[in-house]
Design a protein around this motif. Sequence first.
Motif, mmCIF file in Angstrom:
data_model
loop_
_atom_site.group_PDB
_atom_site.id
_atom_site.type_symbol
_atom_site.label_atom_id
_atom_site.label_comp_id
_atom_site.label_asym_id
_atom_site.label_seq_id
_atom_site.Cartn_x
_atom_site.Cartn_y
_atom_site.Cartn_z
ATOM 1 N N GLN B 6 0.848 -1.186 0.000
ATOM 2 C CA GLN B 6 0.000 0.000 0.000
ATOM 3 C C GLN B 6 0.885 1.237 0.000
ATOM 4 O OE1 GLN B 6 -1.763 -1.341 4.188
ATOM 5 N NE2 GLN B 6 -2.099 0.862 3.907
ATOM 6 N N CYS B 23 -3.753 0.319 -2.829
ATOM 7 C CA CYS B 23 -3.395 -1.007 -2.347
ATOM 8 C C CYS B 23 -3.418 -2.005 -3.490
ATOM 9 C CB CYS B 23 -4.351 -1.449 -1.248
ATOM 10 S SG CYS B 23 -3.967 -3.090 -0.601
ATOM 11 N N CYS B 91 -4.568 -2.136 4.504
ATOM 12 C CA CYS B 91 -5.200 -2.926 3.459
ATOM 13 C C CYS B 91 -4.873 -4.386 3.748
ATOM 14 C CB CYS B 91 -4.620 -2.501 2.108
ATOM 15 S SG CYS B 91 -5.209 -3.449 0.715
ATOM 16 N N GLY B 106 -1.134 -5.359 4.622
ATOM 17 C CA GLY B 106 -0.063 -4.494 4.155
ATOM 18 C C GLY B 106 0.643 -3.864 5.342
#
Lengths: 111, 114
Positions: B6, B23, B91, B106
Amino acid sequence: GENVEQHPSTLSVQEGDSAVIKCTYSDSASNYFPWYKQELGKGPQLIIDIRSNVGEKKDQRIAVTLNKTAKHFSLHITETQPEDSAVYFCAASKGTDKLIFGTGTRLQVFP
Amino acid sequence: DTAVSQTPKYLVTQMGNDKSIKCEQNLGHDTMYWYKQDSKKFLKIMFSYNNKELIINETVPNRFSPKSPDKAHLNLHINSLELGDSAVYFCASSQGWDQNTEAFFGQGTRLTVV
């Protein structure tokens, strides 16, 4: 809806000792209980999970136990090491319902 | 290779501005999520998409609008940013749309609204 409570919020242990983190959930239909570890500056990462048809699961120094009757599950870390220091989250879900996270436990392992 | 990436990692912006966080996942997963983590570390889901379709939409102000151009991407656009939007946004992705599978997160985007 589901509610997940997690205790303690902080936990300090000496290297080599064991650490136990406990969670309770409210929805008896929940059937999936993962544990995530979040290191500083990183995203959470799954370390172990358990499903409702199992009472205990082990992976090396990490174990999770589930008591469906009491609606609680626990994370056990044995022989703790400094690299175990992180924030740990429990979570619960059922099927396609969203994953509900606990409030997190900051574990510090002192050398 | 980063599984869920991301951008940006840090975002500092003034109140009232509009910003986007991007993302991408290269795991071939069908489902992607946006989570918000506040200053007390509470982690709460905001949105979930499965194969580009919205399947979870929590009580989030409509200033937040997710967009999924394809199943490997889920972007988050935020209009008219407010001080209370300051948080870390994560994300994540998972296989299938059953929530009972591992979610890959992420590294997070720390948004600071001044």
